[in-house]
Structures are given as C-alpha cells and as structure tokens.
Design a protein around this motif. Structure first.
Motif, mmCIF file in Angstrom:
data_model
loop_
_atom_site.group_PDB
_atom_site.id
_atom_site.type_symbol
_atom_site.label_atom_id
_atom_site.label_comp_id
_atom_site.label_asym_id
_atom_site.label_seq_id
_atom_site.Cartn_x
_atom_site.Cartn_y
_atom_site.Cartn_z
ATOM 1 N N ASP A 51 14.803 31.618 -18.131
ATOM 2 C CA ASP A 51 13.580 32.520 -17.830
ATOM 3 C C ASP A 51 13.161 32.788 -16.696
ATOM 4 O OD1 ASP A 51 12.210 29.855 -17.585
ATOM 5 O OD2 ASP A 51 11.240 30.395 -19.533
ATOM 6 N N THR A 52 13.523 31.892 -15.381
ATOM 7 C CA THR A 52 13.034 32.496 -13.781
ATOM 8 C C THR A 52 14.676 32.746 -13.608
ATOM 9 O OG1 THR A 52 13.731 29.827 -13.513
ATOM 10 C CG2 THR A 52 11.684 30.127 -14.369
ATOM 11 N N GLU A 53 13.926 33.204 -11.998
ATOM 12 C CA GLU A 53 15.033 33.791 -11.359
ATOM 13 C C GLU A 53 15.534 32.622 -10.372
ATOM 14 O OE1 GLU A 53 15.383 36.243 -7.492
ATOM 15 O OE2 GLU A 53 13.123 35.944 -8.790
ATOM 16 N N ASN A 54 15.374 31.612 -10.550
ATOM 17 C CA ASN A 54 16.033 30.262 -9.920
ATOM 18 C C ASN A 54 17.070 29.751 -10.769
ATOM 19 O OD1 ASN A 54 14.839 30.704 -7.153
ATOM 20 N ND2 ASN A 54 12.895 28.760 -7.313
ATOM 21 N N ASP A 55 17.080 29.576 -12.140
ATOM 22 C CA ASP A 55 17.582 28.937 -12.929
ATOM 23 C C ASP A 55 18.426 29.992 -13.148
ATOM 24 O OD1 ASP A 55 16.116 26.423 -13.027
ATOM 25 O OD2 ASP A 55 14.977 27.022 -14.561
ATOM 26 N N PHE A 56 18.295 31.261 -12.823
ATOM 27 C CA PHE A 56 19.013 32.013 -13.223
ATOM 28 C C PHE A 56 20.588 31.883 -12.892
ATOM 29 C CE2 PHE A 56 21.278 36.615 -13.662
ATOM 30 C CZ PHE A 56 20.889 36.623 -14.729
ATOM 31 N N LYS A 57 19.958 31.734 -11.158
ATOM 32 C CA LYS A 57 21.333 31.539 -9.781
ATOM 33 C C LYS A 57 21.627 30.565 -10.383
ATOM 34 C CE LYS A 57 18.623 34.892 -7.210
ATOM 35 N NZ LYS A 57 17.967 34.676 -5.908
ATOM 36 N N ASN A 58 20.883 29.085 -10.621
ATOM 37 C CA ASN A 58 22.075 28.254 -10.656
ATOM 38 C C ASN A 58 23.040 27.795 -11.848
ATOM 39 O OD1 ASN A 58 20.070 27.339 -8.238
ATOM 40 N ND2 ASN A 58 18.963 26.466 -9.561
ATOM 41 N N TRP A 59 22.509 28.617 -13.250
ATOM 42 C CA TRP A 59 22.844 28.206 -14.651
ATOM 43 C C TRP A 59 24.400 29.236 -14.212
ATOM 44 C CZ3 TRP A 59 23.349 24.168 -17.322
ATOM 45 C CH2 TRP A 59 22.118 23.604 -17.869
ATOM 46 N N GLN A 60 23.800 30.225 -14.184
ATOM 47 C CA GLN A 60 25.578 31.191 -13.594
ATOM 48 C C GLN A 60 26.521 30.636 -12.676
ATOM 49 O OE1 GLN A 60 24.060 35.080 -11.012
ATOM 50 N NE2 GLN A 60 25.403 36.471 -12.732
ATOM 51 N N ARG A 61 25.653 30.114 -11.445
ATOM 52 C CA ARG A 61 26.337 29.410 -10.806
ATOM 53 C C ARG A 61 27.510 28.669 -11.216
ATOM 54 N NH1 ARG A 61 22.764 27.768 -7.179
ATOM 55 N NH2 ARG A 61 23.126 30.490 -6.223
ATOM 56 N N ALA A 62 26.527 27.758 -11.912
ATOM 57 C CA ALA A 62 26.968 26.437 -12.886
ATOM 58 C C ALA A 62 28.307 26.814 -13.735
ATOM 59 C CB ALA A 62 26.498 25.496 -12.876
ATOM 60 N N ALA A 63 27.576 28.251 -13.896
ATOM 61 C CA ALA A 63 29.260 28.238 -15.445
ATOM 62 C C ALA A 63 30.272 28.657 -14.917
ATOM 63 C CB ALA A 63 28.726 29.681 -16.284
ATOM 64 N N ARG A 64 30.552 29.828 -13.643
ATOM 65 C CA ARG A 64 31.496 29.629 -13.264
ATOM 66 C C ARG A 64 32.153 28.824 -12.407
ATOM 67 N NH1 ARG A 64 27.788 34.680 -8.955
ATOM 68 N NH2 ARG A 64 28.350 36.031 -10.237
ATOM 69 N N LYS A 65 31.321 27.812 -11.910
ATOM 70 C CA LYS A 65 32.627 26.513 -11.629
ATOM 71 C C LYS A 65 32.851 25.749 -12.213
ATOM 72 C CE LYS A 65 31.702 22.523 -8.365
ATOM 73 N NZ LYS A 65 30.550 22.196 -7.062
ATOM 74 N N TYR A 66 31.804 25.354 -14.248
ATOM 75 C CA TYR A 66 32.846 24.888 -15.010
ATOM 76 C C TYR A 66 32.354 25.831 -16.107
ATOM 77 C CZ TYR A 66 30.369 21.032 -11.969
ATOM 78 O OH TYR A 66 29.864 20.816 -10.518
ATOM 79 N N PRO A 67 33.708 25.952 -16.579
ATOM 80 C CA PRO A 67 33.602 27.764 -17.430
ATOM 81 C C PRO A 67 33.847 26.619 -19.124
ATOM 82 C CG PRO A 67 35.615 27.611 -15.359
ATOM 83 C CD PRO A 67 34.901 26.322 -15.299
ATOM 84 N N ASP A 68 34.920 25.376 -18.343
ATOM 85 C CA ASP A 68 35.620 24.458 -19.692
ATOM 86 C C ASP A 68 33.706 24.177 -19.975
ATOM 87 O OD1 ASP A 68 38.078 25.047 -19.456
ATOM 88 O OD2 ASP A 68 38.142 23.164 -18.313
ATOM 89 N N TRP A 69 32.530 24.342 -19.695
ATOM 90 C CA TRP A 69 32.191 23.138 -20.187
ATOM 91 C C TRP A 69 30.286 24.240 -20.596
ATOM 92 C CZ3 TRP A 69 29.521 18.869 -21.583
ATOM 93 C CH2 TRP A 69 30.862 17.881 -21.644
ATOM 94 N N LEU A 70 30.618 24.996 -19.503
ATOM 95 C CA LEU A 70 29.254 26.210 -20.076
ATOM 96 C C LEU A 70 29.557 27.797 -20.139
ATOM 97 C CD1 LEU A 70 27.518 25.100 -16.895
ATOM 98 C CD2 LEU A 70 27.299 25.128 -19.356
ATOM 99 N N THR A 71 29.486 28.235 -20.863
ATOM 100 C CA THR A 71 29.367 29.850 -20.973
ATOM 101 C C THR A 71 27.189 30.345 -21.217
ATOM 102 O OG1 THR A 71 30.724 29.355 -22.931
ATOM 103 C CG2 THR A 71 29.382 32.033 -22.354
ATOM 104 N N PHE A 72 27.692 31.463 -19.483
ATOM 105 C CA PHE A 72 25.988 32.082 -19.499
ATOM 106 C C PHE A 72 26.925 33.924 -19.935
ATOM 107 C CE2 PHE A 72 24.053 34.046 -16.136
ATOM 108 C CZ PHE A 72 23.163 33.751 -16.040
ATOM 109 N N THR A 73 25.700 33.788 -20.776
ATOM 110 C CA THR A 73 25.606 35.405 -21.666
ATOM 111 C C THR A 73 23.638 35.607 -21.087
ATOM 112 O OG1 THR A 73 26.145 35.077 -22.944
ATOM 113 C CG2 THR A 73 25.619 36.884 -23.178
#
Length: 266
Positions: A51-73
């Motif tokens: 629910d914050t801008e920084n977390d949004f960008k960080n988790w979106q970047r992480a999901a692209r880097k670790y698709p086997d681990w994370l799904t970002f919606t």
C-alpha cells in the motif's frame, strides 16, 4: 517461512538459507513419527498486501526477477494508489516448537562436536571474552543480566540499546461449522494466519472440534521494565483493542464469522 524481507528484497543468502532449512526439515520429518503434525506445511498461500509507492516498485521488481517465487497483481482502487497483492508461492508455515525439539535431538545424536554444559552466568562480559561467538537467547532478561556487570565503571545494561516490546497474538475461532474455510495467510504490518497445527491449541486452553482457528498479531507494547508476572500474562481485551481495527481490514470475514477466544503474550 520465506526468503523475502518486508520491502521486497531477498534477505542475506535468502535462497541458500531457505534451501538449507528445507533440507534440515526434510531430514527431521523423515527421522521420526511426525505424521500427526508436520514440521512444515506448504499448503497455505501467503499474501502480502502492498500500500505504499516504494513497496509497490520494490515488490514489482522482485516479482519480475523471481517469477517462480512471486506473483504480483496490482489492485485497482479509486481511493488508494500503488496497492497490490503479492503471493509468495513457495512459502509455508513452520511448527516452531516441533522444529526446535527435533532439531536439537538430531544434533544431540548425530554431531559429536556439540557439547552441552549448563552453568550459572554471573559475569556475561567475562564469558564473552572466552569464546569467539556468544549467542544470548534470554530475550527480555538481557538488560537484567548485564546490570550486574560494569565496563569502564558504567553499568553494561546502560550501554545496550535494548527496547522492551511486549507482543500479543489473538486466536480466533469460527462461530459456526458453516463458516468459510480461510486458506491464505495475509500480511500487511499485522497478520492473519490459519492455525494449521491444532496440536498446539492446548497452549491456549483450547481444543479443536472441527472449527477453524486463525492466529492474528501482533501488538507492539513498549515497556520501561520487564515483569514476568505482569508482562507474560496475556490480556485479550487489550490485545483486541489494539489489533482488531487493522485485522478486520486484512480479513473482513473476522467481523461476522469469527470470534476472539484467547491470547498469548511474550
């Protein structure tokens, strides 16, 4: 258990640490009669709400880097920008008491280099000088332990930047057997987790009769001093007052389908 920090980056050696821990858990589960309560339960979906801008960008970047681990919606919202739902797909719930018990038993029987010695510690500073590494596992008693010793004529407990924080969890139980079965753990500062290890409900004075239990937490009650009789005693009314407003936002079913029945404190 999962290898990601709250801001979306991997913790130090997160993937290696997760793999090493899972190897230990596999060995522990294979070494004893643990059918009644597994050490690791991978069937719970872990959801982190962003629910914050920084977390949004960080988790979106992480999901692209670790698709086997994370799904970002991303979550469309007219009220709040930068909201999203992150699913940590290979996370799971660890039965900590059983893990610790089995872990030390395995070490005791298979590692000859481990030596146990129980003794009273009168001077922790002197003890620390005898070894390369000393790990203090006494929690809120650390300031009290170091108050007995001095360094350069200053009490050691005044040199420690230690803040005492009491945490309470609440156990919720379904009001009826027809209540929806919640299969996901939700984290956003506070958390709601399905309590999958019913064998430990007796710690709260509860028994499972087919109801579902959830664990919600945790309070952050800052203390000036530690009193074991006072601070280790749970207070369901206080915990409910501090936690329910946020927990009801994380899991709307709490309001109508669940009731708070117990709490613990530490």
């Amino acid at each position: 258990m999962h290898p990601f920090a709250p801001r979306g980056n991997l913790i130090w050696q997160g993937l290696e640490g997760f793999a090493a821990t899972m190897k230990i858990i596999d060995e522990l589960e294979a070494s004893g009669p643990l059918e009644s309560s597994r050490i690791f339960n991978p069937s719970i979906e872990l959801v982190r709400l962003i629910d914050t801008e920084n977390d949004f960008k960080n988790w979106q970047r992480a999901a692209r880097k670790y698709p086997d681990w994370l799904t970002f919606t991303p979550i469309p919202s007219s009220e709040v920008n930068n909201t999203a739902r992150v699913v940590i797909k290979m996370a799971g719930i660890v039965d900590c008491p059983r893990y610790v018990e089995a872990f030390w038993k395995m070490i005791d029987t298979s590692h000859q280099s481990v030596h146990w010695r129980a003794e009273a510690v009168e001077d922790p500073v002197k003890l620390c000088q005898q070894y390369d590494v000393v790990i203090l596992c006494c929690g809120a008693s650390v300031p009290q332990l170091f108050s007995r010793t001095t360094h350069n004529n200053q009490p050691c407990n005044q040199m420690l930047d230690v803040k005492l924080v009491r945490g309470q969890n609440i156990v919720f139980r379904t009001k009826s057997h027809n209540a929806p079965d919640i299969k996901e753990a939700v984290i956003c500062g506070d958390y709601i987790v399905p309590k999958t290890f019913n064998s430990h409900l007796n710690e709260f004075g509860l028994q499972s009769n087919g109801e579902q239990y959830l664990l919600g937490g945790a309070t952050h009650e800052y203390l000036d001093s530690y009193d074991v009789q006072r601070d280790d005693r749970p207070d369901l009314a206080v915990a409910s007052q501090l936690l329910l407003p946020q927990l009801n936002k994380l899991q709307p079913l709490l309001t109508d389908q669940y009731q708070a029945v117990a709490a613990n404190a530490a």
